[in-house]
Design an enzyme around this catalytic site. Structure first.
Site, short mmCIF file in Angstrom:
data_model
loop_
_atom_site.label_atom_id
_atom_site.label_comp_id
_atom_site.label_asym_id
_atom_site.label_seq_id
_atom_site.Cartn_x
_atom_site.Cartn_y
_atom_site.Cartn_z
N GLY A 19 0.83 -1.20 0.00
CA GLY A 19 0.00 0.00 0.00
C GLY A 19 0.86 1.24 0.00
O GLY A 19 2.09 1.15 0.00
N ASN A 20 0.21 2.38 0.01
CA ASN A 20 0.92 3.65 0.04
C ASN A 20 1.73 3.83 1.30
O ASN A 20 2.77 4.47 1.31
CB ASN A 20 -0.09 4.80 -0.01
CG ASN A 20 -0.46 5.12 -1.44
OD1 ASN A 20 0.37 5.00 -2.32
ND2 ASN A 20 -1.70 5.49 -1.66
N ASP A 66 -11.42 8.22 -4.76
CA ASP A 66 -10.38 7.44 -5.43
C ASP A 66 -10.95 6.11 -5.92
O ASP A 66 -10.31 5.06 -5.83
CB ASP A 66 -9.21 7.22 -4.47
CG ASP A 66 -7.92 6.85 -5.19
OD1 ASP A 66 -7.90 6.86 -6.43
OD2 ASP A 66 -6.93 6.53 -4.50
N GLY A 120 2.49 1.23 3.62
CA GLY A 120 3.27 0.07 4.07
C GLY A 120 2.70 -1.20 3.49
O GLY A 120 1.78 -1.16 2.67
N ASP A 121 3.26 -2.33 3.92
CA ASP A 121 2.85 -3.60 3.34
C ASP A 121 1.50 -4.06 3.88
O ASP A 121 1.10 -3.69 4.98
CB ASP A 121 3.92 -4.65 3.63
CG ASP A 121 5.21 -4.34 2.88
OD1 ASP A 121 5.12 -3.74 1.79
OD2 ASP A 121 6.30 -4.67 3.38
N VAL A 122 0.86 -4.92 3.08
CA VAL A 122 -0.41 -5.51 3.47
C VAL A 122 -0.19 -7.01 3.65
O VAL A 122 0.47 -7.64 2.81
CB VAL A 122 -1.49 -5.24 2.40
CG1 VAL A 122 -2.84 -5.81 2.82
CG2 VAL A 122 -1.60 -3.74 2.11
P1 ADP Z 1 -3.15 1.72 -0.10
O1 ADP Z 1 -4.48 2.28 0.23
O2 ADP Z 1 -2.15 2.03 0.95
O3 ADP Z 1 -2.67 2.02 -1.48
P2 ADP Z 1 -4.43 -0.73 -0.79
O4 ADP Z 1 -5.71 -0.67 -0.02
O5 ADP Z 1 -4.51 -0.37 -2.23
O6 ADP Z 1 -3.32 0.13 -0.07
O7 ADP Z 1 -3.82 -2.19 -0.63
C1 ADP Z 1 -2.72 -2.62 -1.39
C2 ADP Z 1 -2.97 -4.05 -1.91
O8 ADP Z 1 -3.12 -4.96 -0.81
C3 ADP Z 1 -4.26 -4.18 -2.71
O9 ADP Z 1 -4.08 -3.89 -4.06
C4 ADP Z 1 -4.63 -5.66 -2.51
O10 ADP Z 1 -3.92 -6.47 -3.39
C5 ADP Z 1 -4.13 -5.92 -1.09
N1 ADP Z 1 -5.24 -5.77 -0.12
C6 ADP Z 1 -5.61 -4.64 0.53
N2 ADP Z 1 -6.65 -4.84 1.35
C7 ADP Z 1 -6.97 -6.14 1.23
C8 ADP Z 1 -7.99 -6.99 1.82
N3 ADP Z 1 -8.87 -6.51 2.72
N4 ADP Z 1 -8.03 -8.29 1.44
C9 ADP Z 1 -7.15 -8.77 0.52
N5 ADP Z 1 -6.18 -8.04 -0.05
C10 ADP Z 1 -6.09 -6.74 0.28
#
Ligand code: ADP
Length: 310
Positions: free
Chosen positions: A56-57, A169, A59-61
Protein backbone atom coordinates in the site's frame (compact mmCIF):
# COMPACT_ATOMS: atom_id res chain seq x y z
CA UNK A 1 0.86 4.82 42.94
CA UNK A 2 0.65 5.29 46.68
CA UNK A 3 -0.94 2.97 49.22
CA UNK A 4 -0.99 -0.82 49.38
CA UNK A 5 0.53 -3.02 46.70
CA UNK A 6 -1.39 -5.75 44.87
CA UNK A 7 -0.30 -8.85 43.00
CA UNK A 8 -2.29 -7.88 39.88
CA UNK A 9 -3.46 -4.78 38.04
CA UNK A 10 -7.01 -6.01 38.28
CA UNK A 11 -6.90 -6.10 42.10
CA UNK A 12 -5.20 -2.71 42.23
CA UNK A 13 -7.91 -1.17 40.06
CA UNK A 14 -10.70 -2.82 42.03
CA UNK A 15 -9.20 -1.49 45.26
CA UNK A 16 -8.87 2.04 43.89
CA UNK A 17 -12.37 1.93 42.46
CA UNK A 18 -14.09 0.48 45.55
CA UNK A 19 -12.20 2.55 48.13
CA UNK A 20 -12.78 5.82 46.28
CA UNK A 21 -9.32 6.93 47.42
CA UNK A 22 -7.21 9.18 45.27
CA UNK A 23 -4.68 7.36 43.08
CA UNK A 24 -2.00 9.78 44.34
CA UNK A 25 -2.37 12.49 46.94
CA UNK A 26 -0.97 15.10 44.62
CA UNK A 27 -3.22 14.40 41.65
CA UNK A 28 -6.36 13.82 43.70
CA UNK A 29 -7.51 11.64 40.80
CA UNK A 30 -10.07 9.00 41.65
CA UNK A 31 -11.31 6.14 39.50
CA UNK A 32 -14.84 7.16 38.77
CA UNK A 33 -16.24 5.63 35.62
CA UNK A 34 -14.69 2.97 33.43
CA UNK A 35 -14.40 3.78 29.74
CA UNK A 36 -14.67 0.45 27.96
CA UNK A 37 -12.26 -0.24 25.18
CA UNK A 38 -13.99 0.09 21.84
CA UNK A 39 -14.78 -3.08 19.97
CA UNK A 40 -12.27 -2.34 17.23
CA UNK A 41 -9.31 -1.49 19.46
CA UNK A 42 -7.04 -4.51 19.24
CA UNK A 43 -3.58 -5.23 20.61
CA UNK A 44 -0.80 -5.80 18.12
CA UNK A 45 -0.33 -9.22 19.73
CA UNK A 46 -3.92 -10.19 18.91
CA UNK A 47 -2.95 -10.72 15.28
CA UNK A 48 -0.38 -13.06 13.75
CA UNK A 49 1.02 -11.75 10.47
CA UNK A 50 1.39 -14.48 7.83
CA UNK A 51 2.17 -13.76 4.16
CA UNK A 52 2.66 -10.41 2.51
CA UNK A 53 -0.16 -10.00 -0.03
CA UNK A 54 0.21 -6.45 -1.23
CA UNK A 55 1.87 -3.11 -1.01
CA UNK A 56 0.00 0.00 0.00
CA UNK A 57 0.92 3.65 0.04
CA UNK A 58 1.82 3.56 3.71
CA UNK A 59 3.27 0.07 4.07
CA UNK A 60 2.85 -3.60 3.34
CA UNK A 61 -0.41 -5.51 3.47
CA UNK A 62 -0.44 -8.98 5.04
CA UNK A 63 -2.67 -11.95 5.28
CA UNK A 64 -3.00 -12.57 9.02
CA UNK A 65 -4.92 -14.51 11.62
CA UNK A 66 -6.79 -13.34 14.70
CA UNK A 67 -5.42 -15.21 17.70
CA UNK A 68 -8.75 -15.25 19.51
CA UNK A 69 -10.87 -16.87 16.80
CA UNK A 70 -8.43 -18.09 14.16
CA UNK A 71 -10.25 -15.92 11.61
CA UNK A 72 -8.25 -15.01 8.48
CA UNK A 73 -7.92 -11.25 8.09
CA UNK A 74 -6.01 -8.69 6.04
CA UNK A 75 -3.71 -6.29 7.88
CA UNK A 76 -2.48 -2.99 6.51
CA UNK A 77 0.65 -1.81 8.26
CA UNK A 78 2.06 1.69 8.44
CA UNK A 79 5.82 2.01 7.99
CA UNK A 80 7.45 2.90 11.31
CA UNK A 81 9.64 5.54 9.70
CA UNK A 82 6.78 7.66 8.33
CA UNK A 83 6.23 11.08 9.94
CA UNK A 84 3.44 11.44 12.51
CA UNK A 85 1.28 13.31 10.03
CA UNK A 86 1.26 10.38 7.60
CA UNK A 87 0.40 7.99 10.41
CA UNK A 88 -2.65 10.11 11.21
CA UNK A 89 -3.65 9.99 7.52
CA UNK A 90 -3.18 6.22 7.54
CA UNK A 91 -5.65 5.88 10.41
CA UNK A 92 -8.20 8.04 8.59
CA UNK A 93 -9.21 4.95 6.64
CA UNK A 94 -9.98 3.07 9.86
CA UNK A 95 -11.96 5.99 11.21
CA UNK A 96 -14.15 6.06 8.10
CA UNK A 97 -14.58 2.29 7.79
CA UNK A 98 -15.53 1.57 11.39
CA UNK A 99 -19.02 3.00 10.95
CA UNK A 100 -19.90 1.09 7.82
CA UNK A 101 -21.55 -2.27 7.37
CA UNK A 102 -22.39 -3.35 3.84
CA UNK A 103 -21.53 -6.47 1.77
CA UNK A 104 -19.91 -4.32 -0.93
CA UNK A 105 -17.77 -2.27 1.44
CA UNK A 106 -14.64 -3.90 2.87
CA UNK A 107 -15.23 -4.42 6.59
CA UNK A 108 -13.06 -3.06 9.37
CA UNK A 109 -12.24 -5.53 12.12
CA UNK A 110 -9.96 -3.41 14.23
CA UNK A 111 -7.06 -1.06 14.60
CA UNK A 112 -3.88 -1.67 16.59
CA UNK A 113 -2.27 1.47 17.87
CA UNK A 114 -0.65 0.55 21.16
CA UNK A 115 2.67 -0.10 19.53
CA UNK A 116 4.52 0.19 16.21
CA UNK A 117 3.80 -0.60 13.49
CA UNK A 118 0.25 0.72 13.69
CA UNK A 119 -2.09 -1.57 11.80
CA UNK A 120 -5.56 -1.65 10.33
CA UNK A 121 -7.21 -5.07 10.46
CA UNK A 122 -9.83 -5.76 7.80
CA UNK A 123 -11.82 -8.65 6.45
CA UNK A 124 -9.68 -10.67 4.05
CA UNK A 125 -11.02 -10.39 0.52
CA UNK A 126 -9.28 -13.36 -1.07
CA UNK A 127 -9.36 -12.40 -4.77
CA UNK A 128 -7.18 -9.31 -4.24
CA UNK A 129 -7.45 -6.16 -6.31
CA UNK A 130 -10.16 -6.00 -9.00
CA UNK A 131 -7.74 -4.63 -11.59
CA UNK A 132 -5.38 -7.60 -11.28
CA UNK A 133 -8.33 -9.98 -11.16
CA UNK A 134 -9.81 -8.58 -14.39
CA UNK A 135 -6.48 -8.88 -16.20
CA UNK A 136 -5.79 -12.40 -14.95
CA UNK A 137 -9.25 -13.71 -15.77
CA UNK A 138 -9.91 -11.65 -18.92
CA UNK A 139 -10.40 -14.71 -21.09
CA UNK A 140 -12.96 -16.45 -18.90
CA UNK A 141 -15.08 -13.59 -17.53
CA UNK A 142 -18.52 -13.41 -19.12
CA UNK A 143 -20.49 -10.21 -19.80
CA UNK A 144 -22.99 -11.33 -17.16
CA UNK A 145 -20.23 -11.54 -14.57
CA UNK A 146 -18.93 -8.12 -15.58
CA UNK A 147 -22.44 -6.67 -15.24
CA UNK A 148 -22.68 -8.15 -11.75
CA UNK A 149 -19.40 -6.49 -10.81
CA UNK A 150 -20.79 -3.12 -11.94
CA UNK A 151 -23.89 -3.85 -9.88
CA UNK A 152 -21.85 -4.67 -6.75
CA UNK A 153 -19.84 -1.48 -7.11
CA UNK A 154 -23.04 0.54 -7.59
CA UNK A 155 -24.56 -1.03 -4.45
CA UNK A 156 -21.48 -0.15 -2.40
CA UNK A 157 -21.37 3.39 -3.77
CA UNK A 158 -25.10 3.88 -3.18
CA UNK A 159 -24.44 2.99 0.46
CA UNK A 160 -21.53 5.45 0.71
CA UNK A 161 -23.61 8.16 -0.95
CA UNK A 162 -26.37 7.60 1.62
CA UNK A 163 -23.77 8.12 4.36
CA UNK A 164 -22.48 11.31 2.75
CA UNK A 165 -19.12 9.70 2.16
CA UNK A 166 -17.15 10.85 -0.87
CA UNK A 167 -14.59 8.20 -1.82
CA UNK A 168 -12.48 10.35 -4.19
CA UNK A 169 -10.38 7.44 -5.43
CA UNK A 170 -12.84 4.96 -6.92
CA UNK A 171 -11.01 2.80 -9.48
CA UNK A 172 -10.55 -0.91 -10.24
CA UNK A 173 -7.20 -0.88 -8.39
CA UNK A 174 -9.08 0.16 -5.24
CA UNK A 175 -11.76 -2.51 -5.37
CA UNK A 176 -11.30 -6.03 -4.05
CA UNK A 177 -12.78 -9.29 -5.30
CA UNK A 178 -14.18 -11.81 -2.82
CA UNK A 179 -15.91 -15.18 -2.99
CA UNK A 180 -18.22 -15.67 -5.99
CA UNK A 181 -16.59 -12.62 -7.61
CA UNK A 182 -18.25 -10.18 -5.20
CA UNK A 183 -16.75 -6.71 -5.57
CA UNK A 184 -16.03 -4.64 -2.48
CA UNK A 185 -15.06 -0.99 -2.44
CA UNK A 186 -11.79 -0.51 -0.59
CA UNK A 187 -9.04 2.04 0.03
CA UNK A 188 -10.66 4.92 1.91
CA UNK A 189 -7.39 6.79 2.27
CA UNK A 190 -8.75 9.81 0.40
CA UNK A 191 -12.37 9.56 1.59
CA UNK A 192 -14.23 12.39 3.27
CA UNK A 193 -17.54 12.45 5.08
CA UNK A 194 -19.05 15.62 3.77
CA UNK A 195 -21.62 16.59 1.20
CA UNK A 196 -19.08 18.75 -0.53
CA UNK A 197 -15.34 18.81 -0.04
CA UNK A 198 -13.17 21.57 -1.42
CA UNK A 199 -9.48 20.88 -1.89
CA UNK A 200 -7.39 23.98 -1.72
CA UNK A 201 -3.89 22.64 -1.25
CA UNK A 202 -1.72 20.50 -3.51
CA UNK A 203 -3.39 18.31 -6.10
CA UNK A 204 -0.30 16.12 -6.14
CA UNK A 205 -1.70 12.64 -5.93
CA UNK A 206 -4.91 13.08 -7.87
CA UNK A 207 -5.78 10.13 -10.15
CA UNK A 208 -6.39 12.47 -13.10
CA UNK A 209 -7.93 9.98 -15.52
CA UNK A 210 -10.51 8.91 -12.90
CA UNK A 211 -11.39 12.35 -11.60
CA UNK A 212 -14.33 14.53 -12.67
CA UNK A 213 -13.57 17.86 -14.39
CA UNK A 214 -15.02 20.07 -11.61
CA UNK A 215 -12.75 18.35 -9.07
CA UNK A 216 -9.70 18.85 -11.30
CA UNK A 217 -10.57 22.43 -12.20
CA UNK A 218 -12.00 23.79 -8.94
CA UNK A 219 -11.11 21.14 -6.34
CA UNK A 220 -14.84 20.67 -5.78
CA UNK A 221 -15.75 17.14 -4.68
CA UNK A 222 -19.24 15.68 -4.21
CA UNK A 223 -20.68 12.18 -4.63
CA UNK A 224 -21.27 13.16 -8.26
CA UNK A 225 -17.48 13.15 -8.75
CA UNK A 226 -17.52 9.54 -7.56
CA UNK A 227 -20.18 8.97 -10.24
CA UNK A 228 -17.71 10.11 -12.91
CA UNK A 229 -15.11 7.70 -11.49
CA UNK A 230 -17.75 4.98 -11.45
CA UNK A 231 -18.11 5.46 -15.21
CA UNK A 232 -14.37 4.92 -15.59
CA UNK A 233 -14.57 1.90 -13.29
CA UNK A 234 -17.30 0.32 -15.47
CA UNK A 235 -15.10 1.00 -18.51
CA UNK A 236 -12.20 -0.77 -16.74
CA UNK A 237 -14.48 -3.69 -15.92
CA UNK A 238 -15.77 -4.12 -19.50
CA UNK A 239 -12.31 -3.67 -20.98
CA UNK A 240 -11.20 -6.42 -18.56
CA UNK A 241 -8.57 -4.31 -16.91
CA UNK A 242 -7.68 -1.91 -19.72
CA UNK A 243 -5.93 1.40 -19.13
CA UNK A 244 -8.23 4.37 -19.65
CA UNK A 245 -7.24 6.87 -22.37
CA UNK A 246 -4.42 4.53 -23.25
CA UNK A 247 -1.64 6.31 -25.12
CA UNK A 248 -2.73 9.70 -23.78
CA UNK A 249 -0.88 11.53 -21.04
CA UNK A 250 -2.89 12.83 -18.09
CA UNK A 251 -2.89 16.37 -19.41
CA UNK A 252 -3.82 15.31 -22.98
CA UNK A 253 -6.71 13.21 -21.62
CA UNK A 254 -7.88 16.19 -19.60
CA UNK A 255 -7.73 18.46 -22.61
CA UNK A 256 -9.72 16.03 -24.75
CA UNK A 257 -12.40 15.65 -22.08
CA UNK A 258 -12.80 19.42 -22.00
CA UNK A 259 -13.41 19.45 -25.75
CA UNK A 260 -16.11 16.77 -25.44
CA UNK A 261 -14.20 13.57 -26.15
CA UNK A 262 -15.36 10.43 -24.33
CA UNK A 263 -13.83 6.93 -24.49
CA UNK A 264 -15.67 4.51 -26.78
CA UNK A 265 -17.33 1.44 -25.30
CA UNK A 266 -15.03 -1.56 -24.85
CA UNK A 267 -15.95 -4.47 -27.11
CA UNK A 268 -19.17 -6.30 -26.11
CA UNK A 269 -20.34 -3.71 -23.60
CA UNK A 270 -24.16 -3.87 -23.55
CA UNK A 271 -25.58 -0.70 -25.18
CA UNK A 272 -27.64 0.28 -22.13
CA UNK A 273 -24.57 -0.05 -19.96
CA UNK A 274 -22.53 2.25 -22.20
CA UNK A 275 -25.41 4.76 -22.30
CA UNK A 276 -25.31 4.81 -18.49
CA UNK A 277 -21.53 5.27 -18.51
CA UNK A 278 -21.89 8.26 -20.86
CA UNK A 279 -24.39 9.81 -18.43
CA UNK A 280 -21.81 9.37 -15.64
CA UNK A 281 -19.42 11.37 -17.84
CA UNK A 282 -21.70 14.39 -18.31
CA UNK A 283 -19.48 17.44 -17.95
CA UNK A 284 -21.84 19.20 -15.54
CA UNK A 285 -22.20 17.18 -12.34
CA UNK A 286 -25.91 18.06 -11.99
CA UNK A 287 -26.58 16.26 -15.30
CA UNK A 288 -25.17 12.97 -13.96
CA UNK A 289 -27.35 10.35 -12.28
CA UNK A 290 -26.71 9.75 -8.58
CA UNK A 291 -25.84 6.28 -7.24
CA UNK A 292 -29.42 5.57 -6.19
CA UNK A 293 -30.46 6.01 -9.83
CA UNK A 294 -27.39 4.21 -11.17
CA UNK A 295 -28.06 1.21 -8.98
CA UNK A 296 -31.66 1.00 -10.20
CA UNK A 297 -30.55 1.04 -13.84
CA UNK A 298 -27.77 -1.53 -13.36
CA UNK A 299 -29.99 -3.76 -11.25
CA UNK A 300 -32.69 -3.76 -13.94
CA UNK A 301 -30.05 -4.53 -16.59
CA UNK A 302 -28.68 -7.43 -14.55
CA UNK A 303 -32.16 -8.89 -14.08
CA UNK A 304 -32.83 -8.60 -17.84
CA UNK A 305 -29.46 -10.18 -18.55
CA UNK A 306 -30.22 -13.15 -16.32
CA UNK A 307 -33.62 -13.64 -17.94
CA UNK A 308 -32.16 -13.57 -21.44
CA UNK A 309 -29.76 -16.34 -20.48
CA UNK A 310 -32.37 -18.66 -18.93
P1 ADP B 1 -3.15 1.72 -0.10
O1 ADP B 1 -4.48 2.28 0.23
O2 ADP B 1 -2.15 2.03 0.95
O3 ADP B 1 -2.67 2.02 -1.48
P2 ADP B 1 -4.43 -0.73 -0.79
O4 ADP B 1 -5.71 -0.67 -0.02
O5 ADP B 1 -4.51 -0.37 -2.23
O6 ADP B 1 -3.32 0.13 -0.07
O7 ADP B 1 -3.82 -2.19 -0.63
C1 ADP B 1 -2.72 -2.62 -1.39
C2 ADP B 1 -2.97 -4.05 -1.91
O8 ADP B 1 -3.12 -4.96 -0.81
C3 ADP B 1 -4.26 -4.18 -2.71
O9 ADP B 1 -4.08 -3.89 -4.06
C4 ADP B 1 -4.63 -5.66 -2.51
O10 ADP B 1 -3.92 -6.47 -3.39
C5 ADP B 1 -4.13 -5.92 -1.09
N1 ADP B 1 -5.24 -5.77 -0.12
C6 ADP B 1 -5.61 -4.64 0.53
N2 ADP B 1 -6.65 -4.84 1.35
C7 ADP B 1 -6.97 -6.14 1.23
C8 ADP B 1 -7.99 -6.99 1.82
N3 ADP B 1 -8.87 -6.51 2.72
N4 ADP B 1 -8.03 -8.29 1.44
C9 ADP B 1 -7.15 -8.77 0.52
N5 ADP B 1 -6.18 -8.04 -0.05
C10 ADP B 1 -6.09 -6.74 0.28
Amino acid sequence: FEGPAFPSIRELILYQFNSGLAVTGRSGAILHKPIPRERWELNNDDVILLDKIGRGNFGDVYKAQLKSTGQDVAVKTCRVTLPEEHKKKFLQEGRILKQYDHPNIVKLIGICVQKQPIMIVMELVPGGSLLTFLRKNAAILTEGQLMNMCQDAAAGMRYLESKNCIHRDLAARNCLVGYANIVKISDYGMSREEEEYIVSDGMKQIPIKWTAPEALNFGKYTSLCDVWSYGILCWEIFSRGGTPYSGLSNSKAREKIDTGYRMPAPENTPDEMYRLVLRCWEYQPENRPNFEQIFTVVDTLCQAYKVSFL
